[in-house]
Design a protein around this motif. Structure first.
Motif, mmCIF file in Angstrom:
data_model
loop_
_atom_site.group_PDB
_atom_site.id
_atom_site.type_symbol
_atom_site.label_atom_id
_atom_site.label_comp_id
_atom_site.label_asym_id
_atom_site.label_seq_id
_atom_site.Cartn_x
_atom_site.Cartn_y
_atom_site.Cartn_z
ATOM 1 N N TYR A 292 -4.646 -2.192 -4.453
ATOM 2 C CA TYR A 292 -5.543 -2.892 -4.239
ATOM 3 C C TYR A 292 -5.185 -4.353 -3.940
ATOM 4 O O TYR A 292 -5.844 -5.022 -3.023
ATOM 5 N N LEU A 293 -4.131 -4.955 -4.636
ATOM 6 C CA LEU A 293 -3.521 -6.379 -4.090
ATOM 7 C C LEU A 293 -3.111 -6.046 -2.684
ATOM 8 O O LEU A 293 -3.300 -7.030 -1.713
ATOM 9 N N LYS B 124 -2.172 1.911 -8.447
ATOM 10 C CA LYS B 124 -3.546 1.254 -8.020
ATOM 11 C C LYS B 124 -3.830 -0.130 -7.751
ATOM 12 O O LYS B 124 -4.339 -0.436 -6.768
ATOM 13 N N THR B 125 -3.295 -0.794 -8.775
ATOM 14 C CA THR B 125 -3.149 -2.159 -8.702
ATOM 15 C C THR B 125 -2.595 -2.697 -7.633
ATOM 16 O O THR B 125 -2.991 -3.825 -7.010
ATOM 17 N N CYS C 237 -4.391 -4.317 -0.274
ATOM 18 C CA CYS C 237 -5.900 -4.367 0.715
ATOM 19 C C CYS C 237 -6.382 -5.501 0.371
ATOM 20 O O CYS C 237 -6.669 -6.141 1.611
ATOM 21 N N LEU C 238 -6.312 -6.434 -0.366
ATOM 22 C CA LEU C 238 -6.701 -7.881 -0.324
ATOM 23 C C LEU C 238 -5.806 -8.567 0.293
ATOM 24 O O LEU C 238 -6.317 -9.455 1.090
ATOM 25 N N VAL D 171 0.948 -1.283 -0.112
ATOM 26 C CA VAL D 171 -0.017 0.156 0.175
ATOM 27 C C VAL D 171 0.880 1.356 0.132
ATOM 28 O O VAL D 171 0.648 2.230 -0.829
#
Length: 724
Positions: free
Chosen positions: A663-664, A659-660, A666-667, A190
C-alpha cells in the motif's frame, strides 16, 4: 541532470563481472523484467489459478496440460521463476536508485550559479534588456520577486572589466527529481511486499525448517507435525472450511503436489451462514456470523464476515471466500428403472458413500452434493408429442438434453431441491446422476427429471418420467414393473384384443393377439432384435442417437423400447409398407400399454384410470420414458425424499505483512508518477553587468520539457523581471 539508462560501471573489477553488474543495474534490464512480469500477470489472469489438474486436462488436453504444469502456469504468482524475477527486479531497481540518487541529491542542492554568460545564449528561452537600476539592486529586486513566486534563489557577485556583476540563479519544480526516486522506490516496495506475501516464506520452511508437503488424506487431526506450520509463521494465505455449529483452527495451504496445514492463533466458530439469491439462482449475498475464540487469552469476539468485509484478529484477516455443503444428511428412495427390483431406502451424508449390492454386482453410492435451490428456464415449448408417431431421434436428443434448454424467451422458476450422486462399479468406473426432488411441468405434462453424465465435462442429459395423478413416480414404476412381467403382458394383450375385435371374429382376434404380443415383446425387450447398420429411420420410428456409442460407433443391440420396434420394421417389412405398418404397430402398442397400466393399478388395489385427457398425456410421456429407460445405465434411480441441510462457510485466512508495504509502495508510485508527469523542473539565470547608471541583463530559462506552459511562463518572467 539526465537519468542514464546505463548501469553501474566497476572499473577495477574483471570485465565479465563488470558487464553483469552494469546489465543488472541498468534501466533497460529493469524495464525488461517489468515486461516479463506483466506478461506473466496476464497469463495468471487468463488461466484460472490453483484449479484441480483434471480441469486443465479437460480444457487444454493431456499434452498441453503437462507442458503448462511444467512451466507452473497454474500457480504463476507462487512459481519459482516469478519469485526469482521479482527478486531480480528488486535488486536491479535498488541498484538504479543507488546509482542515480547521489547525482539527483547533488543536483537538487546545486544552483549552477557558475554558468558563463556565453552559455546563456545557447538556451532556447533567452532574452536581454536594459535596466535603470544598478546590478546589485536589480539582482535583489528580482530575487525577492522570484522568492515570492515559489522559486529558490541564489545570488553571486563577479568582478568584470565593467565593474561588479551579479548572477542570479533560481530553480523551481525540484519535486520532479523526487518523483523519480519515489517511483523507483515504489517498485522496490511493491516487489518486496509481493515476496513477503507470496509462498517464499512457506517454501523456505520446507527447505530449511524440516516441513514437508502432505499428499495423503484423512482427518486433519491425524496429520503429523512435520506437515504443520506453527502460529509464528510470518506470512501465509490459506482456506478454512467451517461447518455450521462447529469450530476450526487449522487452515489448508495449497502447495504443488499437496498441502500444508497452518495452525491459527485462534479458532473460528460458525454460528450461522446466510445466503441470498438473485432470481436467476445466483448468490446475491453470502455472509457468516462467527465467533473468534483466542487460543491464548480465551477471549471470544463476535464478528460478521461478508465479501469485501473481512474480520481481523491477531494480524490475521478472515475473508469470506465461498460456501459449501457441510455434510447435509439425505434420505433417498431407490426407484426401479431397468428391472424388477423392489424399492428401498438409503440414508447418507453429502461427501460420504455407502455400498450397494445387485446380486453379483457391487456398487458404491457416493453422495456428491445437495442443492436446495434450482432455478431453471421454463418457456412455452408447445404441446406434448403424439405417441402414435414418435420421433425417437427428437425424443432422445430433446428429452435427454439439458433440462433448461430452450430457444424462446427465458422464464426462470425455482424448481426446488436436487441431489447429485455417483454410482461406481468394482472397476472404479462411475456415472454421475442429478435428480430433482419435485416434479415440474414441461410440455403440458408433470414430469420428474432424472439426469446423468458419464464424464464431468459433459452436460447432464435428463430422462423425463411422468408423474401420476398423485404427483409421484409410483404410477410409472408400477407400469415399468408390469412391462417386465410376462403374465401381465399376456393378460394386457388379451384384454386389448377382446376390446378391439367384434364378437365372433376369432380369426381377427387371434391375428391381433399375435401382433400385439410381438409389439409388446419387442418393446419390453423380451424379444431381442439386432438393428442393421442403416436402421436410422423407419417411417416415423427414427433410430435413436443414443443407440450409438460415445465415439460415433455402429448402433448397439436394441434391447427394447421404440428403437427395437424400429429395428424390427427395418429388418422385416418392405420399405413401401413401413409407414403404414409403423402406424398400426404404434396404435396397437399404445392400446396394450394402457391395458398394462390398468392391470398394474388393479394389482395395487387402485381404481381404473379414466380415459381422459390427463390419462392420454400421461401415456404419451410414459411411452417415451419407457423407451428411454433402456438407455439408462443403472437398474435404479434414487429419488430424494427428505434431507437436513447443513451449510459450511469457506474462509480465506491470511497474514500479509507485505500488504502495508505494498500500500505504501502504491502511494509512493502515485506520488512519483504525478511528480514526474505534472511537475516541471525549471532553472532560471539572469546575468547583470554594469551599463552606465544602470545594468545590462541577459536572462535564460531551462526546463526538462518543452511545453506551451514553459513558453508562457518565460514571457511572464521576462515581463516581470526585465520591464524596468
Amino acid at each position: 541532470m539526465t537519468v542514464s539508462t546505463q548501469g553501474l560501471e566497476l572499473r577495477s573489477a574483471p570485465r565479465r563481472l563488470s558487464d553483469w553488474v552494469e546489465l543488472l543495474s541498468s534501466m533497460r534490464f529493469a524495464v525488461s523484467l517489468l515486461t516479463v512480469i506483466c506478461i506473466a500477470s496476464v497469463i495468471g489472469t487468463v488461466v484460472k489459478q490453483n484449479e484441480p489438474y483434471n480441469n486443465y486436462v479437460n480444457q487444454f488436453g493431456p499434452f498441453w496440460a503437462d507442458v503448462f504444469a511444467a512451466a507452473n502456469l497454474y500457480t504463476v504468482y507462487s512459481a519459482w521463476w516469478f519469485l526469482l524475477i521479482l527478486a531480480f527486479l528488486v535488486v536491479s531497481t535498488s541498484l538504479c536508485i543507488a546509482r542515480n540518487t547521489p547525482k539527483i541529491l547533488a543536483d537538487l542542492k546545486a544552483y549552477k550559479e557558475n554558468i558563463r554568460e556565453q552559455s546563456l545564449k545557447a538556451f532556447p528561452h533567452k532574452a536581454q534588456g536594459e535596466l535603470a537600476e544598478a546590478p546589485e539592486a536589480a539582482a535583489n529586486r528580482m530575487g525577492q520577486a522570484l522568492l515570492g513566486s515559489g522559486w529558490k534563489v541564489k545570488l553571486q557577485s563577479r568582478e568584470t572589466p565593467q565593474g561588479t556583476g551579479w548572477m542570479l540563479a533560481a530553480k523551481a519544480g525540484a519535486a520532479n527529481k523526487w518523483g523519480y526516486i519515489a517511483a523507483h522506490s515504489a517498485i522496490v516496495m511493491v516487489c518486496i511486499g509481493g515476496l513477503l506475501d507470496g509462498d517464499l516464506m512457506v517454501r523456505a520452511q520446507t527447505w530449511f525448517n524440516g516441513k514437508q508437503i502432505y499428499q495423503g488424506g484423512g482427518l486433519i487431526a491425524d496429520v503429523p507435525e512435520q506437515y504443520r506450520l506453527s502460529t509464528a509463521n510470518p506470512t501465509f494465505r490459506g482456506n478454512l472450511l467451517v461447518t455450521e455449529g462447529t469450530a476450526s483452527s487449522t487452515a489448508i495451504l495449497t502447495q504443488p503436489g499437496g498441502v500444508l496445514l497452518q495452525e491459527l492463533p485462534f479458532s473460528v466458530e460458525l454460528k450461522k451462514f446466510i445466503v441470498e439469491y438473485y432470481e436467476t439462482g445466483m448468490p446475491r449475498l453470502f455472509a457468516s456470523e462467527i465467533v473468534i475464540h483466542d487460543r491464548e487469552t480465551g477471549e471470544q469476539k463476535n464478528a460478521r464476515v461478508e465479501v469485501n468485509h473481512p474480520a481481523f484478529h491477531r494480524g490475521v484477516a478472515i475473508y469470506q471466500s465461498s460456501f459449501d455443503d457441510g455434510g447435509s444428511r439425505v434420505k433417498l428412495k431407490a426407484v426401479p428403472i431397468n428391472g424388477p427390483d423392489k424399492p428401498f431406502e438409503v440414508e447418507g451424508t453429502i461427501g460420504g458413500s455407502t455400498e450397494l449390492s445387485n446380486g453379483d454386482q457391487k456398487l458404491s453410492l457416493e453422495f456428491t452434493s445437495l442443492r436446495v435451490i434450482n432455478v431453471e428456464n421454463f418457456a412455452a415449448t408447445g404441446s406434448g408429442a403424439d405417441v402414435r408417431k414418435v420421433d425417437l431421434r427428437e425424443s432422445i436428443e430433446s428429452r435427454l438434453g439439458a433440462a433448461h434448454k430452450t430457444v424462446t424467451e427465458k422464464t426462470l422458476r425455482n424448481v426446488g431441491p436436487s441431489v447429485t450422486y455417483k454410482l461406481r462399479d468394482a472397476a472404479g468406473q462411475a456415472v454421475e446422476y442429478h435428480n430433482y426432488m419435485l416434479p415440474m411441468e414441461l410440455d403440458g405434462q408433470r414430469v420428474y427429471l432424472l439426469g446423468l453424465r458419464e464424464t464431468p465435462q459433459d452436460s447432464f442429459r435428463y430422462l423425463r418420467v411422468p408423474a401420476d395423478e398423485n404427483d409421484s413416480l409410483d404410477g410409472f414404476v408400477r407400469l415399468r414393473a408390469a412391462l417386465s412381467d410376462p403374465a401381465l403382458r399376456a393378460e394386457a394383450v388379451r384384454r386389448y384384443a377382446a376390446q378391439s375385435v367384434e364378437p365372433g371374429r376369432a380369426d381377427l382376434e387371434q391375428a391381433l393377439v399375435a401382433s400385439a404380443s410381438r409389439a409388446l415383446a419387442l418393446f419390453s425387450g423380451a424379444e431381442r432384435v439386432t438393428p442393421v447398420a442403416d436402421a436410422v429411420a423407419a417411417n416415423g420410428l427414427n433410430g435413436a442417437s443414443a443407440m450409438k456409442g460415445a465415439d460415433g460407433s455402429a448402433p448397439r443391440e436394441a434391447s427394447g423400447g421404440l428403437q427395437a420396434v424400429a429395428a424390427f420394421l427395418q429388418a422385416n417389412v418392405p420399405e413401401a409398407e413401413r409407414e403404414r405398418a409403423s402406424d398400426v404397430l404404434v396404435r396397437i402398442l399404445n392400446g396394450t400399454l394402457f391395458e398394462l397400466l390398468q392391470l398394474s393399478r388393479e394389482k395395487a388395489g387402485l381404481a381404473p384410470l379414466a380415459r381422459d385427457e390427463p390419462a392420454q398425456r400421461f401415456m404419451t410421456q410414459a411411452v417415451i420414458s419407457l423407451s428411454d429407460t433402456f438407455f439408462y445405465p443403472a437398474p435404479m434411480a434414487f429419488e430424494l425424499t427428505d434431507f437436513t441441510h447443513v451449510q459450511a462457510s469457506v474462509f480465506q485466512v491470511a497474514r500479509a505483512p507485505g500488504k502495508t508495504v505494498v500500500y505504501l509502495g502504491c502511494l509512493l508510485l502515485i506520488i512519483g508518477v504525478f511528480a514526474m508527469l505534472y511537475v516541471r523542473e525549471r532553472r532560471l539565470w539572469v546575468w547583470l553587468t554594469p551599463s552606465g547608471q544602470g545594468a545590462q541583463a541577459s536572462m535564460a530559462l531551462s526546463t526538462n520539457r518543452k511545453t506551451l506552459d514553459a513558453d508562457r511562463e518565460f514571457d511572464q518572467l521576462k515581463t516581470q523581471l526585465l520591464s524596468r
